[in-house]
Scaffold this motif. Structure first.
Motif, PDB file in Angstrom:
ATOM      1  N   GLY A 195      -5.711  13.389   4.113  1.00 44.35           N
ATOM      2  CA  GLY A 195      -5.670  13.151   2.662  1.00 44.35           C
ATOM      3  C   GLY A 195      -4.656  12.131   2.196  1.00 44.35           C
ATOM      4  O   GLY A 195      -4.910  11.376   1.264  1.00 44.35           O
ATOM      5  N   THR A 196      -3.496  12.098   2.842  1.00 48.50           N
ATOM      6  CA  THR A 196      -2.468  11.125   2.473  1.00 48.50           C
ATOM      7  C   THR A 196      -1.970  10.438   3.737  1.00 48.50           C
ATOM      8  O   THR A 196      -1.504  11.096   4.669  1.00 48.50           O
ATOM      9  CB  THR A 196      -1.282  11.811   1.763  1.00 48.50           C
ATOM     10  N   ILE A 197      -2.082   9.127   3.756  1.00 43.22           N
ATOM     11  CA  ILE A 197      -1.605   8.343   4.895  1.00 43.22           C
ATOM     12  C   ILE A 197      -0.551   7.368   4.387  1.00 43.22           C
ATOM     13  O   ILE A 197      -0.796   6.610   3.444  1.00 43.22           O
ATOM     14  CB  ILE A 197      -2.760   7.572   5.581  1.00 43.22           C
ATOM     15  N   GLY A 198       0.635   7.425   5.003  1.00 41.42           N
ATOM     16  CA  GLY A 198       1.668   6.444   4.702  1.00 41.42           C
ATOM     17  C   GLY A 198       1.648   5.399   5.799  1.00 41.42           C
ATOM     18  O   GLY A 198       1.426   5.720   6.968  1.00 41.42           O
ATOM     19  N   ILE A 199       1.847   4.140   5.439  1.00 40.64           N
ATOM     20  CA  ILE A 199       1.886   3.088   6.462  1.00 40.64           C
ATOM     21  C   ILE A 199       3.070   2.173   6.179  1.00 40.64           C
ATOM     22  O   ILE A 199       3.242   1.688   5.062  1.00 40.64           O
ATOM     23  CB  ILE A 199       0.537   2.334   6.559  1.00 40.64           C
ATOM     24  N   ALA A 200       3.932   2.028   7.204  1.00 40.36           N
ATOM     25  CA  ALA A 200       5.154   1.236   7.052  1.00 40.36           C
ATOM     26  C   ALA A 200       5.136   0.057   8.008  1.00 40.36           C
ATOM     27  O   ALA A 200       4.892   0.222   9.210  1.00 40.36           O
ATOM     28  CB  ALA A 200       6.383   2.102   7.337  1.00 40.36           C
ATOM     29  N   ASP A 201       5.361  -1.136   7.478  1.00 43.43           N
ATOM     30  CA  ASP A 201       5.444  -2.341   8.312  1.00 43.43           C
ATOM     31  C   ASP A 201       5.975  -3.473   7.432  1.00 43.43           C
ATOM     32  O   ASP A 201       5.531  -3.636   6.304  1.00 43.43           O
ATOM     33  CB  ASP A 201       4.065  -2.703   8.880  1.00 43.43           C
ATOM     34  N   ALA A 202       6.899  -4.242   7.970  1.00 42.58           N
ATOM     35  CA  ALA A 202       7.495  -5.324   7.179  1.00 42.58           C
ATOM     36  C   ALA A 202       6.764  -6.655   7.351  1.00 42.58           C
ATOM     37  O   ALA A 202       6.987  -7.592   6.592  1.00 42.58           O
ATOM     38  CB  ALA A 202       8.957  -5.503   7.577  1.00 42.58           C
ATOM     39  N   ASP A 203       5.870  -6.728   8.340  1.00 42.29           N
ATOM     40  CA  ASP A 203       5.268  -8.012   8.704  1.00 42.29           C
ATOM     41  C   ASP A 203       4.055  -8.386   7.865  1.00 42.29           C
ATOM     42  O   ASP A 203       3.463  -7.554   7.186  1.00 42.29           O
ATOM     43  CB  ASP A 203       4.823  -7.978  10.172  1.00 42.29           C
ATOM     44  N   THR A 204       3.672  -9.663   7.996  1.00 41.86           N
ATOM     45  CA  THR A 204       2.403 -10.128   7.445  1.00 41.86           C
ATOM     46  C   THR A 204       1.448 -10.393   8.611  1.00 41.86           C
ATOM     47  O   THR A 204       1.877 -10.592   9.746  1.00 41.86           O
ATOM     48  CB  THR A 204       2.579 -11.439   6.631  1.00 41.86           C
ATOM     49  N   VAL A 205       0.164 -10.389   8.290  1.00 37.51           N
ATOM     50  CA  VAL A 205      -0.851 -10.568   9.334  1.00 37.51           C
ATOM     51  C   VAL A 205      -0.817 -12.003   9.851  1.00 37.51           C
ATOM     52  O   VAL A 205      -0.826 -12.957   9.068  1.00 37.51           O
ATOM     53  CB  VAL A 205      -2.259 -10.241   8.795  1.00 37.51           C
ATOM     54  N   ASP A 206      -0.743 -12.133  11.170  1.00 33.89           N
ATOM     55  CA  ASP A 206      -0.714 -13.428  11.834  1.00 33.89           C
ATOM     56  C   ASP A 206      -1.982 -13.555  12.679  1.00 33.89           C
ATOM     57  O   ASP A 206      -2.520 -12.554  13.159  1.00 33.89           O
ATOM     58  CB  ASP A 206       0.538 -13.459  12.736  1.00 33.89           C
ATOM     59  N   LEU A 207      -2.431 -14.776  12.841  1.00 34.44           N
ATOM     60  CA  LEU A 207      -3.661 -15.000  13.627  1.00 34.44           C
ATOM     61  C   LEU A 207      -3.555 -14.373  15.030  1.00 34.44           C
ATOM     62  O   LEU A 207      -4.533 -13.830  15.558  1.00 34.44           O
ATOM     63  CB  LEU A 207      -3.920 -16.508  13.735  1.00 34.44           C
ATOM     64  N   SER A 208      -2.358 -14.408  15.600  1.00 35.68           N
ATOM     65  CA  SER A 208      -2.160 -13.868  16.962  1.00 35.68           C
ATOM     66  C   SER A 208      -2.239 -12.343  17.008  1.00 35.68           C
ATOM     67  O   SER A 208      -2.246 -11.749  18.079  1.00 35.68           O
ATOM     68  CB  SER A 208      -0.813 -14.322  17.521  1.00 35.68           C
ATOM     69  N   ASN A 209      -2.255 -11.701  15.853  1.00 35.99           N
ATOM     70  CA  ASN A 209      -2.371 -10.226  15.807  1.00 35.99           C
ATOM     71  C   ASN A 209      -3.818  -9.763  15.990  1.00 35.99           C
ATOM     72  O   ASN A 209      -4.076  -8.628  16.391  1.00 35.99           O
ATOM     73  CB  ASN A 209      -1.923  -9.678  14.443  1.00 35.99           C
ATOM     74  N   LEU A 210      -4.764 -10.644  15.655  1.00 40.35           N
ATOM     75  CA  LEU A 210      -6.147 -10.187  15.484  1.00 40.35           C
ATOM     76  C   LEU A 210      -6.842  -9.822  16.796  1.00 40.35           C
ATOM     77  O   LEU A 210      -7.848  -9.126  16.796  1.00 40.35           O
ATOM     78  CB  LEU A 210      -6.969 -11.243  14.735  1.00 40.35           C
ATOM     79  N   GLN A 211      -6.273 -10.280  17.906  1.00 42.30           N
ATOM     80  CA  GLN A 211      -6.822  -9.940  19.228  1.00 42.30           C
ATOM     81  C   GLN A 211      -6.735  -8.436  19.512  1.00 42.30           C
ATOM     82  O   GLN A 211      -7.442  -7.914  20.340  1.00 42.30           O
ATOM     83  CB  GLN A 211      -6.059 -10.788  20.271  1.00 42.30           C
ATOM     84  N   PRO A 244       0.523  -9.080   3.601  1.00 42.86           N
ATOM     85  CA  PRO A 244       1.325  -8.000   4.207  1.00 42.86           C
ATOM     86  C   PRO A 244       0.407  -7.061   5.002  1.00 42.86           C
ATOM     87  O   PRO A 244      -0.675  -6.705   4.518  1.00 42.86           O
ATOM     88  CB  PRO A 244       1.912  -7.268   2.991  1.00 42.86           C
ATOM     89  N   LYS A 245       0.843  -6.703   6.211  1.00 43.11           N
ATOM     90  CA  LYS A 245       0.004  -5.834   7.047  1.00 43.11           C
ATOM     91  C   LYS A 245      -0.301  -4.509   6.361  1.00 43.11           C
ATOM     92  O   LYS A 245      -1.393  -3.953   6.532  1.00 43.11           O
ATOM     93  CB  LYS A 245       0.704  -5.559   8.383  1.00 43.11           C
ATOM     94  N   VAL A 246       0.684  -3.993   5.611  1.00 40.20           N
ATOM     95  CA  VAL A 246       0.441  -2.691   4.980  1.00 40.20           C
ATOM     96  C   VAL A 246      -0.672  -2.790   3.936  1.00 40.20           C
ATOM     97  O   VAL A 246      -1.449  -1.846   3.760  1.00 40.20           O
ATOM     98  CB  VAL A 246       1.728  -2.088   4.345  1.00 40.20           C
ATOM     99  N   GLU A 247      -0.763  -3.930   3.269  1.00 41.20           N
ATOM    100  CA  GLU A 247      -1.819  -4.102   2.252  1.00 41.20           C
ATOM    101  C   GLU A 247      -3.181  -4.221   2.915  1.00 41.20           C
ATOM    102  O   GLU A 247      -4.163  -3.621   2.482  1.00 41.20           O
ATOM    103  CB  GLU A 247      -1.537  -5.349   1.394  1.00 41.20           C
ATOM    104  N   SER A 248      -3.225  -5.059   3.950  1.00 40.40           N
ATOM    105  CA  SER A 248      -4.467  -5.243   4.685  1.00 40.40           C
ATOM    106  C   SER A 248      -4.938  -3.919   5.293  1.00 40.40           C
ATOM    107  O   SER A 248      -6.124  -3.569   5.226  1.00 40.40           O
ATOM    108  CB  SER A 248      -4.219  -6.303   5.760  1.00 40.40           C
ATOM    109  N   ALA A 249      -3.989  -3.166   5.856  1.00 42.53           N
ATOM    110  CA  ALA A 249      -4.333  -1.866   6.466  1.00 42.53           C
ATOM    111  C   ALA A 249      -4.836  -0.893   5.408  1.00 42.53           C
ATOM    112  O   ALA A 249      -5.815  -0.169   5.617  1.00 42.53           O
ATOM    113  CB  ALA A 249      -3.113  -1.284   7.185  1.00 42.53           C
ATOM    114  N   LYS A 250      -4.173  -0.897   4.272  1.00 46.09           N
ATOM    115  CA  LYS A 250      -4.581   0.003   3.173  1.00 46.09           C
ATOM    116  C   LYS A 250      -6.009  -0.317   2.724  1.00 46.09           C
ATOM    117  O   LYS A 250      -6.833   0.589   2.539  1.00 46.09           O
ATOM    118  CB  LYS A 250      -3.607  -0.155   1.995  1.00 46.09           C
ATOM    119  N   GLU A 251      -6.306  -1.604   2.574  1.00 45.86           N
ATOM    120  CA  GLU A 251      -7.657  -2.001   2.154  1.00 45.86           C
ATOM    121  C   GLU A 251      -8.712  -1.508   3.134  1.00 45.86           C
ATOM    122  O   GLU A 251      -9.744  -0.985   2.740  1.00 45.86           O
ATOM    123  CB  GLU A 251      -7.754  -3.529   2.030  1.00 45.86           C
TER     124      GLU A 251
END
Ligand SMILES: [Zn+2]
Lengths: 82, 270
Positions: free
Chosen positions: B55-71, B84-91
């Motif tokens: 029901g409730t998920i918290g997600i913590a991360d200071a980084d932004t999404v980088d092309l090298s992350n997508l692999q 921001p990764k947390v925004e992308s993850a939330k979406e």
């Protein structure tokens, strides 16, 4: 067990497998231990599978009544787990 | 709380399971899980827990999404690069399941903020990629008496263990303290197959779900290791550290502190 009073009714004729069992399970969850529910279900797959699944969950099947319109009424006594 | 027709259908494959059922699904819907790190491990954890109806998920991360992350970080897409990764993850999590609430923490977890974040959650997922964060998460969870899942992945290898207060050793019992920075693999040595995050992160999600529904046996007191090249899983029994600096009989760590981050920081798992 011939004498029983039905406490609740549920109708699972509007859904198909596996939602038939899911809907029956949710209806049973609402009951207290020992209460009796009459579940209306269609012939064929529902009547072949749902009573067996309910029995596997530990509930007591009292009776299966054949209605005139080719549906069934399954009379079940809730047995609370744990 | 009664299920809506939509919830009945969405969670039907859980409700069918006798180990979950209506009660277990309600426990999931009422549970709160914090995922630290929205990377290779946090991605599958977030997606599976969102789908499961935590029901409730918290997600913590200071980084932004980088092309090298997508692999490997499958919760983010090409269109998310720069976000921001947390925004992308939330979406992504809300797109999978709008039935849940996602709280985002766009910051590094540090000794100064972690206790405040952790306190609102029932279970914590360590999906971080560096030793200072791993020891900090461990100490914070031990001191706050929160269960958590530790995991690490590198190259073709992964490891996993679960800490439950009073039910076995903590991460520090086993690993004592971070290795010296020069012993930590550098970025150029720290490749990883994306699917490693999928394998180990999915196991972390599984531990969280089992903890919440209260069924089965957790990986407490044991370390699971996975060697993908040999296709080998092993479970190693862990002794409880009576002399552990944080969870032992006479703890010397009673307050949180930060270890220094290695210079080439992206090293261990993600
Ligand atoms: Zn310890």
């Amino acid at each position: 067990m011939e004498n029983y009073n039905i406490d609740e009714y549920a109708d699972i004729t509007d859904v198909v497998c596996p939602m038939t069992f899911v809907k029956a399970k949710i209806a049973l969850e609402e009951l207290d231990d020992g209460q009796i529910i009459s579940i209306k279900m269609n012939a064929g797959e529902p009547v072949q599978n749902v009573p067996r699944s309910i029995k596997d969950e530990g509930h007591q099947i009292i009776k299966l009544l054949h209605n005139e319109d080719e549906t069934y009424q399954l009379i079940v006594k809730k047995v609370e787990d744990e | 709380m009664a299920f809506t027709n939509e919830q009945m259908e969405r969670y039907s494959r859980h409700i069918i399971l006798s180990e979950v059922g209506v009660k277990g699904q309600k426990k999931l819907l009422n549970s709160k899980v914090l995922i630290i790190g929205a990377g290779g491990l946090g991605a599958p954890v977030g997606m599976y827990l969102a789908a499961a109806g935590v029901g409730t998920i918290g997600i913590a991360d200071a980084d932004t999404v980088d092309l090298s992350n997508l692999q490997r970080q499958v919760i983010h897409t090409t269109a998310d690069v720069g976000k921001p990764k947390v925004e992308s993850a939330k979406e992504t999590m809300l797109a999978i399941n709008p039935d849940i609430t996602v709280n985002t923490y766009h910051e590094f977890v540090l000794a100064s903020n972690i206790a405040d974040i952790v306190k609102d959650y029932d279970f914590v997922i360590d999906g971080t990629d560096n030793f200072p964060a791993k020891f900090l998460i461990n100490d914070a969870c031990v001191l706050a008496k929160k269960p958590f899942s530790h995991a690490g992945i590198i190259r073709f290898q992964g490891q996993l263990m679960t800490y439950v207060p009073g039910e076995g050793p903590c991460y520090r019992c086993v690993f004592k303290s971070p290795p010296p920075p020069d012993a930590v693999p550098t970025c150029s040595q720290a490749g990883v197959i994306g699917a490693m995050g999928g394998v180990i992160g999915s196991l972390q999600a599984m531990e969280a779900i089992k903890y919440i529904i209260g069924k089965g046996e957790l990986l407490t007191g044991q370390l699971l290791t996975y060697d993908a090249l040999k296709m080998e899983f092993r479970k190693i029994k862990l002794p409880h550290g009576d002399h552990c600096a944080v969870c032992g009989k006479e703890p010397t760590i009673t307050e949180l502190f930060d270890y220094e981050q290695a210079v080439c920081g992206v090293n261990y798992d993600e």
